[in-house]
Write an enzyme that holds these catalytic residues in place. Structure first.
Site, mmCIF file in Angstrom:
data_model
loop_
_atom_site.group_PDB
_atom_site.id
_atom_site.type_symbol
_atom_site.label_atom_id
_atom_site.label_comp_id
_atom_site.label_asym_id
_atom_site.label_seq_id
_atom_site.Cartn_x
_atom_site.Cartn_y
_atom_site.Cartn_z
ATOM 1 N N ALA A 112 -1.936 -29.907 -7.732
ATOM 2 C CA ALA A 112 -2.533 -28.800 -6.985
ATOM 3 C C ALA A 112 -1.636 -27.580 -7.139
ATOM 4 C CB ALA A 112 -2.671 -29.183 -5.513
ATOM 5 N N LYS A 113 -2.112 -26.450 -6.759
ATOM 6 C CA LYS A 113 -1.296 -25.237 -6.774
ATOM 7 C C LYS A 113 -1.986 -24.214 -5.898
ATOM 8 C CE LYS A 113 2.474 -23.643 -8.945
ATOM 9 N NZ LYS A 113 3.649 -24.399 -9.439
#
Ligand code: NAD
Length: 424
Positions: A112-113
């Site tokens: 994720a980011k």
């Protein structure tokens, strides 16, 4: 089928570069390639509007993002970036690279980011805090210790993580330390986190050097970047008997063929915040850094530093990618042609996310480990991961970068296949 790197010198967008990397690894995956489309589609992407009351009373709107690229192997993991260039395309690519990195090191996480398009240096501390708290509330519907665990990235730090943890906890009515990592140590942060990435660079370098017959003792090492990652990697190589012969940061390039005294340089850096003016080395031309006589090169500053032209001149036998994406694909090819081994970022700089994993585990158990224990566990995880990738590269006769992508994609796609498609 080689050529796996972050961006091209004739640059395309980050997400399309990532898609090319996936295309290139697909032929190595056998029947698992049937599932590879899962890596071409982020699972979930949230765009949020963040209204912010500025110190002067005006109201500005900022755009924020959280992308969960793939959750097949566990909760999402990845940093939050505050930078004027942040956009959905970049955050999607960064989240996908976290999927690859976590799987390459075999951490039980997906990728994720997140990020906010802003200039954190142009905001007051109060504005930054309000921005962070509203962003955290907006993405609070998809993050959580079992769902997606943010961490610091470019433009954010442990203070921002403390605000995120506090905001999430206030909104949930209970203190939830495990919702973010990279927190201050007295708030559920982990010992050893700050030095973890540099330490991981040293461990992966040590393992590859041993197998490639490159002695670390007496090796000449050049390091670009003397921040969190570069300074610790340089210190550990010096401690192992190598000689740090050149260092470049934003302020200067310095060299000393007899070896730079790391303890003295660290004291200088602490006081001056840059290496410029350090009396124990000569100042040299910026471009001369790449022509220095060296055995090991550690790019630990920025992306896109090793161009094809620089790769042609390098005298080293080994490149350790402390930074994310320092090598252009064109340069990667040149290094391979010249027999220079590259330890790719997705494994070389994974020490940071590995200790972030330890932080999360400690928060969950409310039981904290000593720094010695953390370093020993990290050494084992990083060594095992590097050996696995090394063996895969030999088995497939490919570069370590391609091998790291094969190892990661096999793990992710096996999980995907075994979970099946819901509802079927
Ligand atoms: P940092 O801010 O602590 O240090 C960056 C260093 O790069 C500084 O010494 C700075 O002077 C130098 N630098 C900046 N511009 C430069 C230029 N134009 N030429 C030469 N040097 C320049 O950052 P960091 O945490 O050490 O991160 C370095 C790299 O490692 C980044 O690519 C980052 O994404 C990557 N990385 C960091 C971590 C982590 O845990 N910190 C984890 C994974 C990857």
């Amino acid at each position: 089928m080689e050529k796996l790197s972050y961006a091209s010198e004739n640059s395309t967008s980050a997400w399309s570069t990532y898609l090319q990397q996936i295309d290139r690894v697909a032929p190595y995956l056998g029947e698992l390639a049937r599932w590879i489309d899962t890596l071409r589609h982020p699972k979930r992407a949230l765009i949020v509007d963040i209204p912010l009351q500025m110190d002067d009373g005006s109201i500005r709107h900022f755009e924020g993002y959280r992308v969960q690229h793939n959750l097949s192997r566990g909760p999402g993991k990845g940093g939050v970036r505050y930078h004027p260039n942040v956009d959905l395309n970049e955050v999607m690519a960064l989240s996908a690279w976290m999927t690859i990195k976590c799987a390459a090191v075999n951490l039980p996480y997906g990728g994720a980011k997140g990020g906010i398009r802003c200039d954190p240096f142009a905001l007051s501390e109060g504005e930054l805090e309000r921005l962070t708290r509203r962003y955290t509330s907006e993405i609070g519907i998809i993050i959580g210790p079992q769902k997606d665990i943010p961490a610091p990235d470019v433009g954010t730090n442990s203070k921002v993580m403390a605000w995120m943890m506090d905001t999430y906890s206030m909104n949930n009515g209970t203190t939830v330390t495990g919702v973010v990592t990279g927190k201050p140590v007295h708030l559920g942060g982990s010992l050893g986190r700050e030095k973890a990435t540099g330490r991981g660079v040293f461990i992966t370098g040590r393992e590859v050097a041993r197998r490639a017959g490159i002695p670390v003792e007496g090796a000449r090492v050049a390091v670009q970047g003397f921040g969190n990652v570069g300074s610790e990697a340089a210190r550990l190589f010096a401690e192992a008997g190598a000689s740090v012969v050149a260092i470049q940061d934003h302020s200067a390039t310095i060299a000393n063929a007899d070896g730079i005294d790391m303890a003295a340089l660290s004291r200088w850096q602490l006081e001056h915040k840059q290496i410029l003016g350090f009396p124990g080395a000569q100042k040299i031309d910026e471009e001369a850094f790449w022509r220095t006589e060296m055995d090991i090169l550690i790019p630990a500053a920025l992306e896109g530093q090793i161009t094809r032209a620089r790769a042609e001149k390098l005298s080293c036998k080994l490149v350790l990618e402390g930074a994310n994406g320092p090598t252009y694909p064109e340069a990667d090819d040149m290094l391979a042609e010249r027999g220079i081994i590259v330890v790719p970022d997705v494994i070389c700089n994974a020490g940071g996310v590995t200790v972030s994993y330890f932080e999360w585990v400690q928060d969950m158990a409310s039981f904290f480990w000593s720094e010695e224990e953390i370093n020993a566990r990290m050494d084992k995880i990083m060594t095992d991961a590097m050996v696995h990738v090394w063996n895969k590269a030999n088995e497939k006769s490919c570069s370590l970068r391609t091998a790291a992508y094969i190892v990661a994609c096999e793990r992710i796609l096996m999980a995907r296949k075994e979970r099946g498609i819901y509802p079927g």
